[in-house]
Design an enzyme around this catalytic site. Structure first.
Site, short mmCIF file in Angstrom:
data_model
loop_
_atom_site.label_atom_id
_atom_site.label_comp_id
_atom_site.label_asym_id
_atom_site.label_seq_id
_atom_site.Cartn_x
_atom_site.Cartn_y
_atom_site.Cartn_z
N LYS A 31 -0.54 -4.58 9.21
CA LYS A 31 0.77 -4.25 8.66
C LYS A 31 1.52 -3.43 9.71
O LYS A 31 1.01 -2.43 10.20
CB LYS A 31 0.62 -3.47 7.36
CG LYS A 31 1.96 -3.15 6.70
CD LYS A 31 1.76 -2.84 5.23
CE LYS A 31 3.04 -2.41 4.54
NZ LYS A 31 3.41 -1.03 4.87
N ASP B 187 12.76 -3.08 1.11
CA ASP B 187 13.98 -3.13 0.30
C ASP B 187 14.01 -4.27 -0.71
O ASP B 187 15.09 -4.74 -1.06
CB ASP B 187 15.22 -3.20 1.20
CG ASP B 187 15.36 -1.99 2.10
OD1 ASP B 187 14.61 -1.01 1.88
OD2 ASP B 187 16.21 -2.01 3.01
N CYS C 74 2.49 3.15 9.71
CA CYS C 74 2.72 4.47 9.13
C CYS C 74 3.50 5.36 10.12
O CYS C 74 3.08 5.53 11.26
CB CYS C 74 1.40 5.14 8.75
SG CYS C 74 1.66 6.76 8.01
N PRO D 277 0.85 -1.20 0.00
CA PRO D 277 0.00 0.00 0.00
C PRO D 277 0.88 1.24 0.00
O PRO D 277 1.85 1.31 0.75
CB PRO D 277 -0.76 -0.11 1.33
CG PRO D 277 0.10 -0.97 2.20
CD PRO D 277 0.82 -1.91 1.27
N ARG E 250 8.38 0.69 -3.08
CA ARG E 250 9.08 1.68 -3.92
C ARG E 250 9.78 1.06 -5.12
O ARG E 250 9.99 1.74 -6.12
CB ARG E 250 10.06 2.46 -3.04
CG ARG E 250 9.35 3.34 -2.01
CD ARG E 250 10.29 3.76 -0.91
NE ARG E 250 10.79 2.58 -0.18
CZ ARG E 250 11.83 2.58 0.64
NH1 ARG E 250 12.47 3.69 0.85
NH2 ARG E 250 12.20 1.47 1.25
C1 FMN Z 1 4.78 7.07 -0.71
C2 FMN Z 1 4.52 5.96 0.27
C3 FMN Z 1 3.24 5.79 0.78
C4 FMN Z 1 2.98 4.75 1.68
N1 FMN Z 1 1.71 4.57 2.15
C5 FMN Z 1 1.44 3.51 2.95
C6 FMN Z 1 0.10 3.22 3.36
O1 FMN Z 1 -0.84 3.90 2.98
N2 FMN Z 1 -0.07 2.15 4.17
C7 FMN Z 1 0.96 1.37 4.60
O2 FMN Z 1 0.75 0.41 5.34
N3 FMN Z 1 2.23 1.60 4.21
C8 FMN Z 1 2.48 2.63 3.38
N4 FMN Z 1 3.76 2.83 2.95
C9 FMN Z 1 4.82 1.89 3.32
C10 FMN Z 1 4.98 0.80 2.24
O3 FMN Z 1 3.81 0.02 2.15
C11 FMN Z 1 6.18 -0.12 2.55
O4 FMN Z 1 5.97 -0.71 3.80
C12 FMN Z 1 7.52 0.61 2.56
O5 FMN Z 1 7.63 1.47 1.45
C13 FMN Z 1 8.70 -0.40 2.55
O6 FMN Z 1 8.67 -1.22 1.42
P1 FMN Z 1 9.63 -0.96 0.14
O7 FMN Z 1 11.04 -0.95 0.63
O8 FMN Z 1 9.34 -2.11 -0.78
O9 FMN Z 1 9.23 0.37 -0.42
C14 FMN Z 1 4.03 3.87 2.08
C15 FMN Z 1 5.32 4.06 1.55
C16 FMN Z 1 5.57 5.08 0.65
C17 FMN Z 1 6.96 5.22 0.10
#
Ligand code: FMN
Length: 333
Positions: A145, A208, A106, A22, A231
Site C-alpha cells: 500500500k 476520498d 504511512c 487499514p 474515513r
Molecule cells: C486513523 C487512520 C489510521 C490509518 N492507519 C493506516 C494503517 O495502519 N495502514 C495504512 O496503510 N493506512 C492507514 N491509514 C490510511 C488509510 O488506509 C487510507 O489510505 C486513507 O485514510 C485514505 O483513504 P480515505 O480517504 O478513504 O480515508 C490510516 C488512516 C487513518 C485516517
C-alpha cells in the site's frame, strides 16, 4: 441487476464492491466485523510492526489474530529492514493471513523517521528488497500500500509501482495523495489511473471515497480492480451495503433512520466490549459514538458528553437520548 464480479489477488478472490482500508487505532476487529456484516469485500488489519513481532511484543501479536468471519483478510506489516519484514512475514504463518500487505504509505513522523511507511517512496531499492524478502518468506500473496509520491515535486507513483511489481508483489493499493499532504487536499485519482495502466497486477484505488456514487466513480475513473474506503466508513458501516446495492442495481439506498443507527452503534459496542472488555471497550466506543451521531440533532452537545461514557448502560442511555432528540426528524445539529 449487474454482476459485480471478482478481482483476483494471487489465489484470493475478492468481490469488486468496496474494501475497508487499514486504519490503526480505528479499524480494530470489532470495527472490521461491523463493516464485514454490511458487505465489505476485503479487510486489512491495523499496521503491525515487523520489529515488534520479531522481538515478541505481545500487543503486536494480538493485532495478528484473524476472526474467521473476517476473511478474506490481509495482515499489514510495516518496517524498514528487509530482514525484519521477511522474518515477521514468516512469523505470521500461524495466523494464516490470506494476504500480507506492506505499508509504504504511512505519513506519521514516528514511522517515517525510522525509514518505514511512506519514507520508502524515497528509497525504491530498499522497498523492492523488502518486497522480495517478504515474498520469499510469506505463504500467501504479498501486496503493497503506497502513496503517489513524497511531495508534489517527487511524484513517482508509476516508477515505484513498476519496481514493486517486478519485486513480486501480487497487487498494489494506491492512496492518491503525497506523503506531505498527509490527509489534506484531495486524492489525485488520475495518478491512480496511471498506475493502473502501467502495471499488470491488480490496483486498489483509495482516497476520498465515502459513498456509493463516489465508489462507482473511482472504478470508472481509474479502471482499478478494487476500491478501498477508509474515513468514509466512520460511524457508517452500512456504506458497504450501499456500495454493493448501487453497483448491482444502480439504485441508492438511503442512510438508516436514527433508531437503526443507534441499534448498529450498540451492536458495534457489544462486539468491542466482547473483544476488549467493557471498560476499555466503552472508552474506545466514545469516538465511534461521536461518528455514529454525526449530523443528527443534538450531536454536538452529545459529543461533548461522550467523555462521560464509561459503561455499556451509559452508552445505551446516550443512544436513547439521541433517539429522543431526533424523534421524527434528522436535522443537522
Ligand atoms: C486513523 C487512520 C489510521 C490509518 N492507519 C493506516 C494503517 O495502519 N495502514 C495504512 O496503510 N493506512 C492507514 N491509514 C490510511 C488509510 O488506509 C487510507 O489510505 C486513507 O485514510 C485514505 O483513504 P480515505 O480517504 O478513504 O480515508 C490510516 C488512516 C487513518 C485516517
Amino acid at each position: 441487476m449487474n454482476s459485480i464480479g471478482y478481482v483476483k489477488i494471487g489465489n484470493v478472490s475478492i468481490p469488486r464492491t468496496a474494501a475497508l482500508a487499514p486504519m490503526a487505532s480505528v479499524a480494530d476487529r470489532a470495527y472490521r466485523l461491523m463493516c464485514k456484516e454490511y458487505g465489505a469485500g476485503y479487510l486489512v488489519s491495523e499496521m503491525i510492526s515487523a520489529k515488534g513481532l520479531v522481538y515478541g511484543d505481545s500487543k503486536t501479536a494480538e493485532l495478528c489474530t484473524i476472526d474467521p468471519r473476517e476473511r478474506p483478510m490481509a495482515l499489514q506489516l510495516f518496517g524498514e529492514e528487509a530482514v525484519f519484514v521477511g522474518r515477521a512475514a514468516a512469523m505470521l504463518a500461524p495466523f494464516e493471513p490470506d494476504i500480507i500487505d506492506i505499508n509504504m504509505g504511512c505519513p506519521v513522523p514516528k514511522i517515517v523517521g525510522n525509514g518505514s511507511g511512506s519514507a520508502l517512496l524515497k528509497d525504491p531499492k530498499r522497498a523492492a528488497e523488502i518486497v522480495r524478502e517478504t515474498v520469499k518468506n510469506a505463504g500467501c500473496p504479498v501486496t503493497v500500500k503506497m502513496r503517489i509520491g513524497w511531495d508534489p515535486e517527487h511524484i513517482n507513483a508509476v516508477e515505484f509501482a513498476k519496481i514493486i511489481e517486478d519485486a513480486g508483489a501480487s497487487a498494489l493499493t494506491v492512496h492518491g495523495r503525497t506523503r506531505t499532504q498527509f490527509y489534506s487536499g484531495t486524492a489525485d485519482w488520475d495518478r491512480i489511473a496511471e498506475v493502473k495502466r502501467a502495471v499488470n497486477i491488480p490496483v486498489i484505488g483509495n482516497g476520498d471515497v465515502s459513498n456509493a456514487k463516489q465508489c462507482e466513480d473511482m472504478y470508472s475513473h481509474t479502471g482499478c480492480g478494487l476500491v478501498m474506503i477508509g474515513r468514509g466508513s466512520y460511524g457508517r458501516p452500512w456504506v458497504f451495503e450501499q456500495v454493493r446495492h448501487y453497483l448491482e442495481t444502480g439504485k441508492l439506498l438511503p442512510d438508516p433512520d436514527v433508531r437503526e443507527r443507534m441499534r448498529v452503534m450498540l451492536r458495534h459496542a457489544e462486539l468491542t466490549c466482547g473483544f476488549k472488555g467493557e471498560r476499555q471497550g466503552i472508552k474506545e466506543m466514545r469516538h465511534n459514538f461521536a461518528w455514529y451521531i454525526k449530523g443528527l440533532r443534538g450531536a454536538s452537545r452529545l459529543r461533548g458528553k461522550s467523555g462521560e461514557l464509561n459503561t455499556f448502560e451509559d452508552l445505551r442511555a446516550a443512544a436513547e437520548e439521541v433517539i429522543a432528540a431526533n424523534d421524527g426528524s434528522e436535522e443537522n445539529g
